[in-house]
Design a protein around this motif. Structure first.
Motif, PDB file in Angstrom:
ATOM      1  N   GLU A  48      20.434  44.344  35.233  1.00 17.64           N
ATOM      2  CA  GLU A  48      21.017  43.082  36.195  1.00 17.64           C
ATOM      3  C   GLU A  48      22.611  43.323  36.101  1.00 17.64           C
ATOM      4  N   THR A  49      22.864  43.481  35.672  1.00 19.45           N
ATOM      5  CA  THR A  49      24.815  44.099  35.530  1.00 19.45           C
ATOM      6  C   THR A  49      24.311  45.410  35.843  1.00 19.45           C
ATOM      7  N   VAL A  50      23.680  46.021  35.695  1.00 23.26           N
ATOM      8  CA  VAL A  50      23.847  47.491  36.595  1.00 23.26           C
ATOM      9  C   VAL A  50      23.720  48.016  37.815  1.00 23.26           C
ATOM     10  N   LYS A  51      22.584  46.511  38.284  1.00 24.22           N
ATOM     11  CA  LYS A  51      22.266  46.682  39.990  1.00 24.22           C
ATOM     12  C   LYS A  51      22.816  45.993  39.963  1.00 24.22           C
ATOM     13  N   LYS A  52      23.598  44.927  39.700  1.00 21.78           N
ATOM     14  CA  LYS A  52      25.071  44.621  40.289  1.00 21.78           C
ATOM     15  C   LYS A  52      26.125  45.055  40.860  1.00 21.78           C
ATOM     16  N   ALA A  53      26.528  45.685  39.626  1.00 20.47           N
ATOM     17  CA  ALA A  53      27.328  47.070  40.230  1.00 20.47           C
ATOM     18  C   ALA A  53      26.822  48.015  40.529  1.00 20.47           C
ATOM     19  N   GLY A  54      26.754  48.615  41.619  1.00 19.90           N
ATOM     20  CA  GLY A  54      25.587  49.404  42.308  1.00 19.90           C
ATOM     21  C   GLY A  54      25.081  50.403  41.708  1.00 19.90           C
ATOM     22  N   GLY A  55      25.172  50.475  39.941  1.00 19.24           N
ATOM     23  CA  GLY A  55      24.519  51.485  39.686  1.00 19.24           C
ATOM     24  C   GLY A  55      23.626  51.870  39.768  1.00 19.24           C
ATOM     25  N   LYS A  56      22.955  53.314  39.175  1.00 20.85           N
ATOM     26  CA  LYS A  56      21.661  53.643  39.188  1.00 20.85           C
ATOM     27  C   LYS A  56      21.023  53.751  38.447  1.00 20.85           C
ATOM     28  N   ILE A  57      21.681  53.868  37.356  1.00 16.24           N
ATOM     29  CA  ILE A  57      21.062  54.837  35.889  1.00 16.24           C
ATOM     30  C   ILE A  57      21.253  53.483  34.604  1.00 16.24           C
ATOM     31  N   LEU A  58      20.654  52.884  34.335  1.00 16.55           N
ATOM     32  CA  LEU A  58      20.537  52.557  32.933  1.00 16.55           C
ATOM     33  C   LEU A  58      20.738  53.107  31.504  1.00 16.55           C
ATOM     34  N   ARG A  59      21.129  53.067  31.285  1.00 20.94           N
ATOM     35  CA  ARG A  59      21.834  53.668  29.347  1.00 20.94           C
ATOM     36  C   ARG A  59      20.973  52.757  28.398  1.00 20.94           C
ATOM     37  N   GLY A  60      20.888  53.573  27.501  1.00 26.79           N
ATOM     38  CA  GLY A  60      20.862  52.780  25.729  1.00 26.79           C
ATOM     39  C   GLY A  60      20.181  53.756  25.059  1.00 26.79           C
ATOM     40  N   PRO A 244      33.470  47.856  20.322  1.00 28.79           N
ATOM     41  CA  PRO A 244      35.109  47.850  21.518  1.00 28.79           C
ATOM     42  C   PRO A 244      34.621  48.344  22.243  1.00 28.79           C
ATOM     43  N   GLN A 245      34.142  49.880  22.290  1.00 31.06           N
ATOM     44  CA  GLN A 245      34.002  49.871  23.394  1.00 31.06           C
ATOM     45  C   GLN A 245      33.416  50.100  25.092  1.00 31.06           C
ATOM     46  N   SER A 246      33.153  48.744  24.233  1.00 25.56           N
ATOM     47  CA  SER A 246      31.657  48.443  25.864  1.00 25.56           C
ATOM     48  C   SER A 246      32.762  47.074  26.107  1.00 25.56           C
ATOM     49  N   LEU A 247      32.069  47.728  27.574  1.00 19.95           N
ATOM     50  CA  LEU A 247      32.397  46.669  28.697  1.00 19.95           C
ATOM     51  C   LEU A 247      32.045  45.282  28.417  1.00 19.95           C
ATOM     52  N   TYR A 248      32.270  44.153  28.968  1.00 21.33           N
ATOM     53  CA  TYR A 248      31.776  43.334  29.319  1.00 21.33           C
ATOM     54  C   TYR A 248      31.122  43.413  30.868  1.00 21.33           C
ATOM     55  N   PRO A 249      30.091  42.766  30.860  1.00 15.02           N
ATOM     56  CA  PRO A 249      29.290  42.423  32.266  1.00 15.02           C
ATOM     57  C   PRO A 249      30.192  42.429  33.315  1.00 15.02           C
ATOM     58  N   GLU A 250      31.618  41.151  33.238  1.00 15.95           N
ATOM     59  CA  GLU A 250      32.048  41.339  34.209  1.00 15.95           C
ATOM     60  C   GLU A 250      33.082  42.262  34.805  1.00 15.95           C
ATOM     61  N   GLN A 251      33.858  42.876  33.241  1.00 13.80           N
ATOM     62  CA  GLN A 251      34.436  44.588  34.090  1.00 13.80           C
ATOM     63  C   GLN A 251      33.679  45.527  34.090  1.00 13.80           C
ATOM     64  N   PHE A 252      32.496  45.467  33.971  1.00 14.87           N
ATOM     65  CA  PHE A 252      31.617  46.238  34.428  1.00 14.87           C
ATOM     66  C   PHE A 252      31.783  46.313  36.367  1.00 14.87           C
ATOM     67  N   VAL A 253      31.076  45.506  37.023  1.00 14.23           N
ATOM     68  CA  VAL A 253      31.230  44.931  37.098  1.00 14.23           C
ATOM     69  C   VAL A 253      32.346  44.603  38.695  1.00 14.23           C
ATOM     70  N   GLN A 254      33.221  44.232  38.074  1.00 10.55           N
ATOM     71  CA  GLN A 254      34.616  44.747  38.230  1.00 10.55           C
ATOM     72  C   GLN A 254      35.598  46.273  39.116  1.00 10.55           C
ATOM     73  N   LEU A 255      35.209  46.807  37.914  1.00 15.96           N
ATOM     74  CA  LEU A 255      35.094  48.765  37.921  1.00 15.96           C
ATOM     75  C   LEU A 255      34.657  48.920  39.052  1.00 15.96           C
ATOM     76  N   ALA A 256      32.750  48.651  38.996  1.00 15.11           N
ATOM     77  CA  ALA A 256      32.602  48.734  40.507  1.00 15.11           C
ATOM     78  C   ALA A 256      33.136  48.558  41.589  1.00 15.11           C
ATOM     79  N   ARG A 257      33.632  47.444  42.046  1.00  9.20           N
ATOM     80  CA  ARG A 257      34.139  46.908  43.025  1.00  9.20           C
ATOM     81  C   ARG A 257      35.195  47.542  43.333  1.00  9.20           C
ATOM     82  N   GLU A 258      35.756  47.896  42.942  1.00 11.08           N
ATOM     83  CA  GLU A 258      37.699  48.780  42.399  1.00 11.08           C
ATOM     84  C   GLU A 258      37.282  50.199  43.416  1.00 11.08           C
ATOM     85  N   LEU A 259      36.159  51.112  42.419  1.00 10.23           N
ATOM     86  CA  LEU A 259      35.449  52.109  42.545  1.00 10.23           C
ATOM     87  C   LEU A 259      34.974  52.776  44.140  1.00 10.23           C
TER      88      LEU A 259
END
Ligand code: PEP
Ligand code: MN
Length: 379
Positions: A48-60, A244-259
């Protein structure tokens, strides 16, 4: 640089098309998700977060090559189902890492892209197996690999039959202890100078700490990366690996807003998911930029073929008016179906034909000139 017969820069940059997503084109491709798949709900939230950010690919990761044998090794098949299901829910593609023949067999038909981790970059037998499949491969740079070794690893996959390799810079080991690894951003430029393959950046494994990820991701785009692979977790404090290196969902979306702005400054495009939904002037223009790039690339490809066609024609038969008429009629019919004005096609195509004919004539005259410089029998 040694023997880069297939990965080496020969003509144009490669783009890798995978189920509607193009890696290496004008658009910056964002990939995100947790280090390891842990549960169905964790993956649904991540998707859901990847989609909201405009990401195209889910990793895991479902097979985790961990430094310690006592660390979490991944959920295997069960995790794979969670990853695939979550990606499907949000209409995303998915990528996961394989570590050996068995894991490759398990995931090959299920995911869209296969990742080779840093620790396996020189697992040559595995690389050769990847050459036997058609899925794109994200090839991470080894922990202490030189750029040459990294490109030769790509060459292993390509020479075994699979040209769809995406290079991923993820930091290399240096003497500096304040970050987990050192993100080698110049490697993006060097790899793109030496090879035609798309290059993406994983700032997460480079930094090892979330406070640096956003800045490094933007720097990566500025330096020419074609995409980003970023770790994000719905609850990083509880993550089974790399919290420790994983972004919180809000941080991920915020980064996408700035990208988008950074992408625009280097003539690339990134549209945050939120903006995409809203159809802002900026996002509409970004879409137009992508389409324009495709138009020009197609035109260039057409001109290349036209030159080959010219080689097979006699100089006085270069212009073929009846074929031109036939093409225009076919395109007018197609355009009408797509609500495109026939006038537009009738105006554009004669120009394209004119340039095509000129280029064929030029090409032929040049070839004739070359031949006359070296008459048969001369030495
Ligand atoms: C990963 O992507 O989770 C991973 C293990 O990365 P790397 O191979 O770059 O360490
Ligand atoms: Mn990880």
């Amino acid at each position: 640089m040694k023997d880069l017969r297939l990965a080496g820069l020969n003509t144009e940059r490669s783009t890798i098309e995978v189920n509607g997503v193009t890696i290496g084109g004008k658009e910056i491709i964002l990939m995100g998700g947790p280090c390891a798949v842990e549960s169905s709900i964790q993956m649904s939230q991540s998707a859901e977060t990847v989609k909201k950010a405009g990401g195209k690919i889910l990793r895991g990761g479902v097979f985790k090559p961990r430094t310690s044998p006592y660390s979490f090794q991944g959920l295997g098949q069960e995790g794979l189902n969670y990853l695939v299901q979550a990606a499907k829910e949000q209409d995303l593609l998915c990528v996961t890492e394989v570590i050996d023949t068995l894991s490759l067999e398990l995931v090959a038909d299920k995911v869209d892209i296969i990742q080779i981790g840093a620790r396996n970059m020189q697992n040559f037998e595995l690389l050769k197996l990847l050459g036997k499949i058609t899925k794109p491969i994200i090839l991470k740079r080894g922990l202490s690999a030189t750029i040459e070794e990294w490109l030769l690893a790509a060459e292993y996959i390509m020479s075994a039959g699979n040209p769809r390799v995406i290079l991923c810079e993820r930091g290399i080991r240096t003497y500096e202890p304040s970050t987990r690894n050192t993100l080698d951003l110049s490697a993006v430029g060097v790899a793109k100078e030496l090879s035609h393959l798309p290059v993406i950046v994983d700032p997460s494994h480079a930094a090892g700490r979330r406070d640096l990820i956003s800045a490094l991701a933007k720097a990566a785009v500025a330096v020419g990366a074609d995409g980003l692979l970023i770790e994000m977790h719905p609850n990083p404090a509880k993550a089974a690996s790399d919290g420790p290196q994983s972004l919180y969902p809000e941080q991920f979306v915020q980064l996408a807003r700035e990208l988008g702005k950074v992408a625009g400054s280097v003539n690339r495009v990134f549209v945050c998911g939120e903006q995409g939904d809203k159809e802002t002037l900026e996002s509409l223009r970004a879409q137009i930029d992508c389409i324009d790039q495709t138009l020009i690339e197609s035109l260039a490809a057409r001109m290349q073929i036209v030159r080959k066609v010219g080689d097979q024609k006699r100089l006085d038969r270069v212009k073929d008016a009846s074929r031109e008429k036939e093409i225009i009629q076919r395109l007018v019919n197609l355009g009408t179906e797509l609500q495109l004005s026939p006038e537009l096609i009738r105006k554009i195509y004669p120009l394209i034909f004119e340039f095509a004919v000129q280029s064929q004539i030029r090409n032929k005259l040049e070839k004739e000139k070359e031949l006359s410089c070296y008459p048969i029998g001369s030495n």
